[in-house]
Design a protein around this motif. Structure first.
Motif, PDB file in Angstrom:
ATOM      1  N   VAL A  36       0.823  -1.205   0.000  1.00  0.00           N
ATOM      2  CA  VAL A  36       0.000   0.000   0.000  1.00  0.00           C
ATOM      3  C   VAL A  36       0.861   1.260   0.000  1.00  0.00           C
ATOM      4  N   TYR A  37       1.829   1.325   0.905  1.00  0.00           N
ATOM      5  CA  TYR A  37       2.686   2.496   1.027  1.00  0.00           C
ATOM      6  C   TYR A  37       4.094   2.139   0.570  1.00  0.00           C
ATOM      7  N   SER A  38       4.751   3.071  -0.117  1.00  0.00           N
ATOM      8  CA  SER A  38       6.060   2.755  -0.659  1.00  0.00           C
ATOM      9  C   SER A  38       7.206   3.411   0.092  1.00  0.00           C
ATOM     10  N   TYR A  57       5.710   6.457  10.365  1.00  0.00           N
ATOM     11  CA  TYR A  57       4.896   7.195   9.401  1.00  0.00           C
ATOM     12  C   TYR A  57       4.954   6.448   8.067  1.00  0.00           C
ATOM     13  N   ASP A  58       3.798   6.095   7.514  1.00  0.00           N
ATOM     14  CA  ASP A  58       3.727   5.455   6.202  1.00  0.00           C
ATOM     15  C   ASP A  58       3.311   6.503   5.177  1.00  0.00           C
ATOM     16  N   LEU A  59       4.120   6.637   4.128  1.00  0.00           N
ATOM     17  CA  LEU A  59       3.889   7.656   3.104  1.00  0.00           C
ATOM     18  C   LEU A  59       3.754   6.986   1.743  1.00  0.00           C
ATOM     19  N   SER A  60       3.034   7.643   0.849  1.00  0.00           N
ATOM     20  CA  SER A  60       2.816   7.042  -0.460  1.00  0.00           C
ATOM     21  C   SER A  60       3.980   7.274  -1.422  1.00  0.00           C
ATOM     22  N   SER A  61       4.792   8.309  -1.192  1.00  0.00           N
ATOM     23  CA  SER A  61       5.928   8.549  -2.086  1.00  0.00           C
ATOM     24  C   SER A  61       7.076   9.207  -1.319  1.00  0.00           C
ATOM     25  N   LYS A  62       8.236   9.148  -1.924  1.00  0.00           N
ATOM     26  CA  LYS A  62       9.446   9.713  -1.309  1.00  0.00           C
ATOM     27  C   LYS A  62       9.347  11.235  -1.191  1.00  0.00           C
ATOM     28  N   LYS A  63       8.624  11.877  -2.096  1.00  0.00           N
ATOM     29  CA  LYS A  63       8.498  13.330  -2.099  1.00  0.00           C
ATOM     30  C   LYS A  63       7.855  13.850  -0.809  1.00  0.00           C
ATOM     31  N   GLU A  64       7.037  13.038  -0.170  1.00  0.00           N
ATOM     32  CA  GLU A  64       6.282  13.479   1.003  1.00  0.00           C
ATOM     33  C   GLU A  64       7.066  13.398   2.310  1.00  0.00           C
TER      34      GLU A  64
END
Length: 135
Positions: A36-38, A57-64
């Protein structure tokens, strides 16, 4: 000499008013290869009373990852015990000890995780860097 005692009391009050935050915060961010999260950010907060707090913290992309504080973390807490040259971080949930524990070395600028290798040697696995906070 008569004013020595009042000056001493005044100095003690002034020094007592300024306390330091002895909590050290260590941070690591990297890809987690989940479905789900990368991307994941993990904070370990080492408190001065031999306890710690872990925030995932689970984030969807490295940018975040720069704005990771905007997200809601999964929080776990535990106690720190010393065993030889290493510290053992033991997790607690609902006041009860769990089976989760980590072997670490807490240094001034790093938090280094270890696993036991062959013949009882300790192998370095993951390193967290200490961060400075302005909070």
């Amino acid at each position: 000499m008569k004013s020595f005692l009042p000056v001493l009391v005044c100095l003690m009050c002034c020094f007592n008013g300024y306390s330091q935050n002895a909590d050290n915060i260590y941070l690591r961010h990297d890809h987690n290869y989940g479905s789900v999260y990368s991307y994941a950010v993990t904070e370990f907060i080492i408190h001065s009373d031999s306890t710690y707090t872990r925030k995932d913290y689970d984030l969807s992309s490295k940018k975040e990852w720069i704005n990771y504080k905007q997200y809601t973390p999964e929080i776990s807490k535990g106690k720190i015990h010393t065993k030889g040259k290493f510290q053992i971080l033991t997790a607690y949930r609902n006041g009860y000890k769990t089976d989760f524990f980590w072997t670490v070395k807490i240094k001034k600028r790093k938090l280094i995780f270890y696993i036991e290798g062959k013949k009882g040697t300790m192998l370095r696995t993951v390193t967290y860097k200490r961060i400075k906070t302005i909070d």
